[in-house]
Structure formats: C-alpha cells, structure tokens
Design a protein around this motif. Sequence first.
Motif, PDB file in Angstrom:
ATOM      1  N   PHE A 161       0.860  -1.159  -0.152  1.00  0.00           N
ATOM      2  CA  PHE A 161      -0.111   0.006   0.127  1.00  0.00           C
ATOM      3  C   PHE A 161       0.778   1.272   0.024  1.00  0.00           C
ATOM      4  CE2 PHE A 161      -2.502   3.206   1.900  1.00  0.00           C
ATOM      5  CZ  PHE A 161      -3.717   3.248   1.578  1.00  0.00           C
ATOM      6  N   GLN A 164       2.554   2.158  -3.232  1.00  0.00           N
ATOM      7  CA  GLN A 164       1.229   2.517  -4.250  1.00  0.00           C
ATOM      8  C   GLN A 164       1.073   1.177  -5.137  1.00  0.00           C
ATOM      9  OE1 GLN A 164       1.520   6.385  -6.127  1.00  0.00           O
ATOM     10  NE2 GLN A 164       1.800   7.456  -4.098  1.00  0.00           N
ATOM     11  N   TYR A 166      -1.374  -0.925  -5.169  1.00  0.00           N
ATOM     12  CA  TYR A 166      -2.688  -1.090  -4.433  1.00  0.00           C
ATOM     13  C   TYR A 166      -3.308  -2.693  -4.734  1.00  0.00           C
ATOM     14  CZ  TYR A 166      -2.046   3.804  -3.678  1.00  0.00           C
ATOM     15  OH  TYR A 166      -1.727   5.126  -3.285  1.00  0.00           O
ATOM     16  N   GLN A 189      -7.712  -0.775   5.479  1.00  0.00           N
ATOM     17  CA  GLN A 189      -6.747  -0.481   4.362  1.00  0.00           C
ATOM     18  C   GLN A 189      -7.441  -0.945   3.149  1.00  0.00           C
ATOM     19  OE1 GLN A 189      -5.164   1.913   6.277  1.00  0.00           O
ATOM     20  NE2 GLN A 189      -3.269   1.342   5.128  1.00  0.00           N
ATOM     21  N   TYR A 192      -9.438   1.708   1.529  1.00  0.00           N
ATOM     22  CA  TYR A 192      -8.731   3.004   0.955  1.00  0.00           C
ATOM     23  C   TYR A 192      -8.094   2.526  -0.136  1.00  0.00           C
ATOM     24  CZ  TYR A 192      -9.018   6.028   4.976  1.00  0.00           C
ATOM     25  OH  TYR A 192      -9.649   6.606   6.020  1.00  0.00           O
ATOM     26  N   ALA A 193      -7.284   1.173  -0.384  1.00  0.00           N
ATOM     27  CA  ALA A 193      -6.885   0.736  -1.399  1.00  0.00           C
ATOM     28  C   ALA A 193      -7.614   0.641  -2.792  1.00  0.00           C
ATOM     29  CB  ALA A 193      -6.038  -0.711  -1.361  1.00  0.00           C
ATOM     30  N   GLN A 443      -0.977  10.493  -6.391  1.00  0.00           N
ATOM     31  CA  GLN A 443      -1.708  10.631  -5.148  1.00  0.00           C
ATOM     32  C   GLN A 443      -1.348  12.419  -4.688  1.00  0.00           C
ATOM     33  OE1 GLN A 443      -4.093   9.050  -3.829  1.00  0.00           O
ATOM     34  NE2 GLN A 443      -3.695   7.499  -5.634  1.00  0.00           N
TER      35      GLN A 443
END
Length: 496
Positions: A161, A164, A166, A189, A192-193, A443
């Motif tokens: 994660f 990045q 994901y 988590q 969010y991924a 991001q």
Amino acid sequence: MRCTWFDGGFDGARVVFALLVVCAISAPASAQTAAAAGKIPITSLSEEARALYLKGRDLAERLRATDARRFYEQAAAKDTGFALAYVGLANTSGTNREFVEAVTKAVALAPKVSEGERHMVLALDAGLKNDPAGVLRHYTELVALFPEDERAQTLLANTYFGRQEYQRAIDHFVKATEINASFSQPYNQMGYAYRFLGENGQAETAFKKYIELIPDDPNPYDSYAELLMKLGRFDESIVMYNKALAIDANFVASYIGIGNDQLFKGQPAAARETFAKITKVARNTGEKRTAHFWTAASYVYEGATDKALAEIEANFALSGAEQDGGTQSGDLNLMGDILREAGRVDDALVRYKKAVDVSEAASVPPEAKAATRRNYLFEQARAAVAKHDLDTAKAKAAAYGTEVAARKVPFELRQQQEVEGLIALEEKRYAAAAQVFAKANQQDPRILLYTAVALKGAGDTARAAEMATKAATFNQLSFNYAYVRAKALKMQGSSH
C-alpha cells in the motif's frame, strides 16, 4: 483514518525517516500457543507485560494510537527486554525523536527474540534507514515463515500500500480476512486501496464491513467519512465524522476530516474553528502539531502565506522544545514548499537549506541525513524551474537522478519524474511532460494539475479536461491540495 505511511516523505512535510507504518500489527497472545498455531510468537519474560502489550495492540489495530501508547509504555516498563513493546512504541510515536528512540531500543533486542519478531524489528529499522527494499524483504520473509498469520499478511499488504501497489496490497488484505474474518484492520486499509484504484463501490463495501465488525469504535465511521468526502458528499461526511466523535471525543482524525470538509465547502474560518478543537483535546506534541498543520493548510487555501508560515513556525518551536531536529527539518521543508508555491522562491531556498543543516545536527541515522541531502537536490531543481533557470534545474535534476538511481526508493523515483516533467513543461515539450508526469506520484493533486496543463499544451483538450476535473475534485486529506484546488477549479471551468 488510514494507517499512516511515510514513503520517504509526507504530503507537504517530508520527514527524515522512511516507510514508517503506523498500524501496530504484531503478534498473538502467547509464545507457546502462537508457535503451535502458526502465528508470530511473542518474546517476553513477564505475563503482565504481555497482557499490557495485547491491550495496546488491540487499541492500535483500531487506530487509537495515543490510547495504545500508554499500554505499550507500561509493557516496556514491566519488561525492559520486550522488543515488541518497543515496536508498538515506534508505531504509535508522534514525532521523529520518539520513533528513532523506540526503533533503536527494539533493534538492540532483536538478537534475543524469535525469527518472526526479528523480521518485524528489522523492517522498522530498514524504514528508519530509508531502505524500502529492506522493508519489503523482511515482511515478505515474515509471510513466508507465517503464511497463516493474518497480521503478517497485513504488514506485507501495508507495505505494498505504501509503495502504491494497491492491487498487490488488496491481495494480501483479502488473504488476511480469509485467515480471520473477524480481524477488522484489513478491511479499513482495503477500503482505501480500492478508493485509490477508483473502485469506490468496492471501497464502500469494505468500509461497511469494517463498521459491522467494530461498530462501537470511531475509526470505521471516520474512514467511511473520508470516502464520502472523496465523492463530494461533504455534509454526509461530516455526519459520519460526528458519529466517530460521539464515540470518542478525543479522536483527532475526525476533527481533521470535518475541517477539510468545511474547507471544500468554502468555509475556511469554520475549518479553523474545528482545527482549534484539536488543541483543546490534544494529549501529546504530535496532536498539538496536527492542529497547527491543518490550520496552516486552511490559510494556504486562502493565499494567506504569512499566516500559514506562522502555524508551521509554531510547530517548529514545539519540536525544538523536545530537541527533535528530525521533525524540525520536515517543518522547514514544508515552509519552503509554502513559499515556493507562493512564488517566493529565494525565501523557499533558504528554508530548504536550513532543513539540511538542522538534519545534519539532529539525532537521526546517517541514512536519514543522506535522504535529506538528496531531497535538497530535488528542491533546488524545482526552485530553479520556478525561476526559469533551466541550466541549474537540469544540473540539479541530473544529480538527484544519479542519487535516486542508486537507492531506488519509490517515493524518490516518483519525485525524479516530477522534476523531469516540470523541466519538460517549462520547455513547452508538452506531450513529453504528460508522459513523464504519468510516472510521478498520482496521489499528489499537483501532479494531476501539471498533467492537465501539459495535455492542454499538447492539444489533447479532452484528456486535459479530465485531469483538471480529477485535480479539482481530489477531495482528500492532502496539504498539497491547498496549493492547486482553486487553480484546478478555474481550469475545469474554462474547459466546459
């Protein structure tokens, strides 16, 4: 709130250590039964210390780090040779100094613990030393040793994660939930991924499962509120944040979220009132710093550069009182960014140079100091582009590229692409700039806006409009968003 990753830096305020995961994922209840169950053992001479540690771990896995820290401190006091207690203290640290001290103690104890625990300690040490490959290696080996340990799987997932990567992260989060369907942290988590992959439906499913598993905790509502924020549903987001605060009035992350929702609604004064509430409930220096950090962001949204700087100066003073030079170095870098984004490039360069000087005098590992020196090359290159001095920009970018190639830190590799893209943009090589920015940090909303500008220059108006919209509606907890939101909204409007 998601686990906090520092992949060689932090949005808007680079810090001197790298790849710190603040998630406190560790081991199960007893060394003997854990080994039999294929789980990571715990090495402690004190059953009382073990019990305190497990209370801390439970709170930390629910992202209540400040509450967890109290139990980790007690566990370490009961057993000064308890390596995992120091891992817990590292993972709940509010400052660089606390992190460095805890990791140093854990590393000294590493030869005396089990192989699994040793990988956990050495992964933290690799992060401290700006060695992301080492972090990945240790957690990969940990999973190879304990493939049926849900916490080992989650540690490796968190590592991907932070890089990045994901989908790889999701694969290991799913494995963790298959091992233990009641283990809540992976769902957070995972949400969010999925969100970062743009799969918002999957993200919502994960967050709702997270709420179902621990409905009496604040973080599931906080995390779901962030998804609503991302979707532009700011009022609904605030409702969910208030649900979190109704459970725990000290849950700082939810004040941050409400304040950002208010910023996105065009209410900076209200946001500052919300951030001021953090100061009233703050229990440590880290939480006090958080109030100043986001108040500074609110002023950046308004273009009030000097007021923003005053807030970061307050953080600099807080860290100075604790003799935390590493954190002060990050503050100076953030001051430099604020000044550079405001067009005060020479003033920014003074702060960037001072960040290096403070880092050199700080009690941080040599590898962290080297990372700060490398970052200074990056900052000099960006500043030179801002001053339209392409010769200097290219020289500094080339020097930075040489340094980065030797280390292969993902965050730094993305920064290298950023500065190369800025140079191409300055030279009006628009198509090339867009291609390079695609390899930078996606991001970071600044990268999205740079890409939109490059695509527009290249004549690809459709994709330029798409990227401008992505930048304008970034709607995430990001200091860097303050620099670009108004510009992105303006560009988005002009494209219609």
